[in-house]
Design a protein around this motif. Sequence first.
Motif, PDB file in Angstrom:
ATOM      1  N   PHE A   1      40.863  46.858  34.721  1.00 44.78           N
ATOM      2  CA  PHE A   1      41.747  45.954  33.955  1.00 44.78           C
ATOM      3  C   PHE A   1      41.044  45.541  32.378  1.00 44.78           C
ATOM      4  O   PHE A   1      41.601  45.707  31.487  1.00 44.78           O
ATOM      5  CB  PHE A   1      42.087  44.747  34.670  1.00 44.78           C
ATOM      6  CG  PHE A   1      43.476  45.143  35.426  1.00 44.78           C
ATOM      7  CD1 PHE A   1      44.580  44.596  35.038  1.00 44.78           C
ATOM      8  CD2 PHE A   1      43.262  45.819  36.597  1.00 44.78           C
ATOM      9  CE1 PHE A   1      45.766  44.962  35.819  1.00 44.78           C
ATOM     10  CE2 PHE A   1      44.588  46.114  37.089  1.00 44.78           C
ATOM     11  CZ  PHE A   1      45.756  45.671  36.755  1.00 44.78           C
ATOM     12  N   ARG A   2      39.711  45.099  32.609  1.00 40.31           N
ATOM     13  CA  ARG A   2      39.023  44.406  31.523  1.00 40.31           C
ATOM     14  C   ARG A   2      38.462  45.755  30.648  1.00 40.31           C
ATOM     15  O   ARG A   2      38.791  45.613  29.392  1.00 40.31           O
ATOM     16  CB  ARG A   2      37.902  43.771  31.979  1.00 40.31           C
ATOM     17  CG  ARG A   2      37.944  42.282  32.384  1.00 40.31           C
ATOM     18  CD  ARG A   2      36.617  41.552  32.893  1.00 40.31           C
ATOM     19  NE  ARG A   2      36.902  40.235  33.390  1.00 40.31           N
ATOM     20  CZ  ARG A   2      35.981  39.820  33.960  1.00 40.31           C
ATOM     21  NH1 ARG A   2      34.797  40.146  34.187  1.00 40.31           N
ATOM     22  NH2 ARG A   2      36.033  38.365  34.376  1.00 40.31           N
ATOM     23  N   GLU A   3      37.658  46.427  31.144  1.00 39.14           N
ATOM     24  CA  GLU A   3      37.136  47.599  30.449  1.00 39.14           C
ATOM     25  C   GLU A   3      38.136  48.680  30.063  1.00 39.14           C
ATOM     26  O   GLU A   3      38.013  49.187  28.803  1.00 39.14           O
ATOM     27  CB  GLU A   3      35.896  48.204  31.033  1.00 39.14           C
ATOM     28  CG  GLU A   3      34.795  47.208  31.648  1.00 39.14           C
ATOM     29  CD  GLU A   3      34.353  46.420  30.588  1.00 39.14           C
ATOM     30  OE1 GLU A   3      34.100  46.783  29.484  1.00 39.14           O
ATOM     31  OE2 GLU A   3      34.167  45.028  30.821  1.00 39.14           O
ATOM     32  N   LYS A   4      38.891  49.046  30.709  1.00 40.09           N
ATOM     33  CA  LYS A   4      39.599  50.206  30.419  1.00 40.09           C
ATOM     34  C   LYS A   4      41.066  49.898  29.682  1.00 40.09           C
ATOM     35  O   LYS A   4      41.310  50.620  28.610  1.00 40.09           O
ATOM     36  CB  LYS A   4      39.927  51.337  31.655  1.00 40.09           C
ATOM     37  CG  LYS A   4      40.764  52.510  31.117  1.00 40.09           C
ATOM     38  CD  LYS A   4      40.952  53.491  32.346  1.00 40.09           C
ATOM     39  CE  LYS A   4      41.481  54.723  31.885  1.00 40.09           C
ATOM     40  NZ  LYS A   4      41.622  55.535  33.057  1.00 40.09           N
ATOM     41  N   PHE A   5      41.593  48.799  29.993  1.00 40.93           N
ATOM     42  CA  PHE A   5      42.867  48.681  29.597  1.00 40.93           C
ATOM     43  C   PHE A   5      42.941  47.190  28.719  1.00 40.93           C
ATOM     44  O   PHE A   5      43.973  46.662  28.226  1.00 40.93           O
ATOM     45  CB  PHE A   5      44.043  48.459  30.623  1.00 40.93           C
ATOM     46  CG  PHE A   5      44.073  49.628  31.363  1.00 40.93           C
ATOM     47  CD1 PHE A   5      45.043  50.655  30.655  1.00 40.93           C
ATOM     48  CD2 PHE A   5      43.586  50.008  32.401  1.00 40.93           C
ATOM     49  CE1 PHE A   5      45.050  51.830  31.144  1.00 40.93           C
ATOM     50  CE2 PHE A   5      43.942  51.302  33.239  1.00 40.93           C
ATOM     51  CZ  PHE A   5      44.542  52.198  32.425  1.00 40.93           C
ATOM     52  N   HIS A   6      41.657  46.299  28.541  1.00 39.66           N
ATOM     53  CA  HIS A   6      41.774  45.236  27.729  1.00 39.66           C
ATOM     54  C   HIS A   6      42.596  44.327  28.082  1.00 39.66           C
ATOM     55  O   HIS A   6      43.216  43.506  27.278  1.00 39.66           O
ATOM     56  CB  HIS A   6      41.783  45.575  26.235  1.00 39.66           C
ATOM     57  CG  HIS A   6      40.916  46.833  25.921  1.00 39.66           C
ATOM     58  ND1 HIS A   6      39.423  46.776  25.853  1.00 39.66           N
ATOM     59  CD2 HIS A   6      41.061  48.132  25.457  1.00 39.66           C
ATOM     60  CE1 HIS A   6      39.036  47.881  25.792  1.00 39.66           C
ATOM     61  NE2 HIS A   6      39.888  48.775  25.486  1.00 39.66           N
ATOM     62  N   ILE A   7      42.790  44.071  29.482  1.00 38.41           N
ATOM     63  CA  ILE A   7      43.746  42.969  29.843  1.00 38.41           C
ATOM     64  C   ILE A   7      42.708  41.839  30.494  1.00 38.41           C
ATOM     65  O   ILE A   7      41.927  42.098  31.278  1.00 38.41           O
ATOM     66  CB  ILE A   7      44.743  43.504  30.821  1.00 38.41           C
ATOM     67  CG1 ILE A   7      45.598  44.550  30.387  1.00 38.41           C
ATOM     68  CG2 ILE A   7      45.518  42.331  31.720  1.00 38.41           C
ATOM     69  CD1 ILE A   7      46.804  45.106  31.458  1.00 38.41           C
ATOM     70  N   ASP A   8      42.984  40.514  29.971  1.00 37.70           N
ATOM     71  CA  ASP A   8      42.108  39.534  30.433  1.00 37.70           C
ATOM     72  C   ASP A   8      42.408  39.062  31.951  1.00 37.70           C
ATOM     73  O   ASP A   8      43.283  38.741  32.115  1.00 37.70           O
ATOM     74  CB  ASP A   8      42.690  38.390  29.366  1.00 37.70           C
ATOM     75  CG  ASP A   8      41.896  37.161  29.657  1.00 37.70           C
ATOM     76  OD1 ASP A   8      40.660  37.076  30.298  1.00 37.70           O
ATOM     77  OD2 ASP A   8      42.170  36.034  29.605  1.00 37.70           O
ATOM     78  N   VAL A   9      41.246  39.170  32.681  1.00 31.84           N
ATOM     79  CA  VAL A   9      41.298  38.869  33.979  1.00 31.84           C
ATOM     80  C   VAL A   9      40.243  37.892  34.221  1.00 31.84           C
ATOM     81  O   VAL A   9      38.897  37.918  34.130  1.00 31.84           O
ATOM     82  CB  VAL A   9      41.163  40.221  34.945  1.00 31.84           C
ATOM     83  CG1 VAL A   9      40.872  39.636  36.290  1.00 31.84           C
ATOM     84  CG2 VAL A   9      42.191  41.306  34.704  1.00 31.84           C
ATOM     85  N   GLU A  10      40.370  36.807  34.729  1.00 30.40           N
ATOM     86  CA  GLU A  10      39.545  35.770  35.292  1.00 30.40           C
ATOM     87  C   GLU A  10      38.946  36.000  36.755  1.00 30.40           C
ATOM     88  O   GLU A  10      39.965  36.173  37.515  1.00 30.40           O
ATOM     89  CB  GLU A  10      40.176  34.420  35.025  1.00 30.40           C
ATOM     90  CG  GLU A  10      40.226  33.878  33.628  1.00 30.40           C
ATOM     91  CD  GLU A  10      39.055  33.602  33.007  1.00 30.40           C
ATOM     92  OE1 GLU A  10      38.083  33.406  33.612  1.00 30.40           O
ATOM     93  OE2 GLU A  10      38.969  33.912  31.635  1.00 30.40           O
ATOM     94  N   TYR A  11      37.986  36.365  36.837  1.00 36.24           N
ATOM     95  CA  TYR A  11      37.429  37.002  38.271  1.00 36.24           C
ATOM     96  C   TYR A  11      37.051  35.576  38.962  1.00 36.24           C
ATOM     97  O   TYR A  11      35.947  34.896  38.367  1.00 36.24           O
ATOM     98  CB  TYR A  11      36.437  37.747  38.266  1.00 36.24           C
ATOM     99  CG  TYR A  11      35.761  38.038  39.771  1.00 36.24           C
ATOM    100  CD1 TYR A  11      36.255  38.748  40.491  1.00 36.24           C
ATOM    101  CD2 TYR A  11      34.259  37.367  39.919  1.00 36.24           C
ATOM    102  CE1 TYR A  11      35.885  39.044  41.843  1.00 36.24           C
ATOM    103  CE2 TYR A  11      33.685  37.709  41.051  1.00 36.24           C
ATOM    104  CZ  TYR A  11      34.486  38.319  42.087  1.00 36.24           C
ATOM    105  OH  TYR A  11      33.957  38.526  43.306  1.00 36.24           O
ATOM    106  N   ILE A  12      37.380  35.284  40.051  1.00 38.75           N
ATOM    107  CA  ILE A  12      36.995  33.853  40.879  1.00 38.75           C
ATOM    108  C   ILE A  12      36.440  34.297  42.154  1.00 38.75           C
ATOM    109  O   ILE A  12      37.241  34.998  42.898  1.00 38.75           O
ATOM    110  CB  ILE A  12      38.245  32.854  41.021  1.00 38.75           C
ATOM    111  CG1 ILE A  12      39.142  32.702  39.695  1.00 38.75           C
ATOM    112  CG2 ILE A  12      37.873  31.578  41.701  1.00 38.75           C
ATOM    113  CD1 ILE A  12      38.322  32.115  38.782  1.00 38.75           C
TER     114      ILE A  12
END
Length: 435
Positions: free
Chosen positions: A181-192
Motif C-alpha cells: 500500500f505504501r510503496e507501490k500505491f502511495h496510500i497512507d497506512v499507519e502501522y500499529i
Amino acid sequence: MQLMVQQLGGQVEQAKRGEYGKASLHIDDPTDLLTNVEDGATMWMSHGDSVTQLPEGFEVLAHTDNTPCAAVAHPERQFYGVQFHPEVVHSNGGQALIRNFVYHICHCEPTWTTEAFVEEAIREVKARVGEKRVLLALSGGVDSSTLAFLLHRAIGDQLTCMFIDQGFMRKKEPEGLVDLFREKFHIDVEYINARDRFLAKVEGVTDPEEKRKRIGHEFIRVFEEESSRLGPFDYLAQGTLYPDVIESADTNIDPKTGERVAVKIKSHHNVGGLPKDLQFKLVEPLRKLFKDEVRKVGRSVGLPEEIVRRHPFPGPGLAIRILGEVTAEKLNILRDADYIVREEIRIRGLYHDFWQAFAVLLPVRSVGVMGDQRTYAYPIVLRLVSSEDGMTADWSRAPYDLLEAISNRIVNEVDGVNRVVYDITSKPPGTIEWE
C-alpha cells in the motif's frame, strides 16, 4: 417457502429426516422457474422442517428423496418457493433457476455494470465527505482493500488507513501488506504493532467466544487510542457488504443529521461495538454489493489480483485456528505450517482452485517416531474447501500428491508437529473455521 406456506394455510412440520448438504432435485413440473434446470441436478439443503401440506392453489414443482415439496408455486398469483439454496455454488442448477425468476418471471433488466457503480460511488463519497478526513481500519482482505482503493481515488490524501497488527496474521502478511500500500500505491497506512497487547489478553483463554470477545475489546481500545492520536476524523469508512446489512439490524441514526453513525465495526473484524463517544459518521460505499461484485469493483479500481483473489481470513486470525489456549509457541508452529500449505498450492498453480486452504492446530498431542526418537507432538489439520460466498462450502478433493507434499514438509520442517490429518466435513453441518 415455509413462511409463505404457513401464512397461506398450509402446514410445516418437523421432518422425520433432516436434509443437510447435497440432494438430487427431481423435477415434477419445469414451468418457467425450472426451465433449463436438469432433472437430478444437485441442490444444497439445510433444513430440519418440511412442508407437509400445500395451501390451496399451490402445486409441487420439484421434490427430493427426503423432501416431497422442494419447489412449489401458485402460478396465477406468481408465488414461488424453494426449500434449497439456489444461490450457492454447490447448487449446480441454481444460477439457471435464479435467472429464470429474475428475468422471465419478474421481467428485470440486467443493467448494472462495475464501471457505472464506481463512478456513482466516487461522486457520492465526494459529495458526502467534502473536505473532511476519513479513517479506514484496513485488514488486508478484499473488502477493506477495495474500499481503500476506491476512497483513495475519490478523496486522495483525506483518507488515512490504520492497520492494527494484533499478532495473529499469517507469516509475512503484515509486512507485505504495508509495503504494497505504501510503496507501490502511495496510500497512507499507519502501522500499529500491538502484538504483545493482544497475546496478553488471550493468555489462558480456551473458550472460542471468550477469545473473540477479548480480541474484539482490545481492538476497540487500540483503535480508540490510535484514532485519537491520528485524528480528528469526521468519518469512519467500513467495508460493509449487503450480507452484513441483511444479517445485522444494528443501526444508529443521528437524530440531528439523520445519518448512520458507527456503534459497531463490520462483523468480519469481530470487534464488538466502538465507543459511542467517537461518534463517527459512516462511509459505506460497498453496502449494496455481494462479495463477487466487490471483487469486480476491486479489479476496476486497480486492486492487485493477489488481493482480489486472496483467500478469506477471519478477523481474529490464527487465534481461532489454534483450538484452546493461544501462546507464542503455538502461533509460531501454526504460522510455519500454514505457510507451507499456501506455498505448496501456489507452486502447483492451484491457489485459486480453493475458496480457503489453511492449517489448524489442535490442543492435543499424539505419539510419533522420527529417526530413532519417540515423539509426542501436535497434530495439524488441513482444511481445504470450495465455495462461492462462504455461506456453504464443500471439502475439496485435493490431489493426493499435494496432500502428501504438504504433510511431508510440515512434519519435516515444523518443530512440534508429528502428524497431519485432513478435514472432510462440508458446511453445513460443519463450519469452514474450527472456532
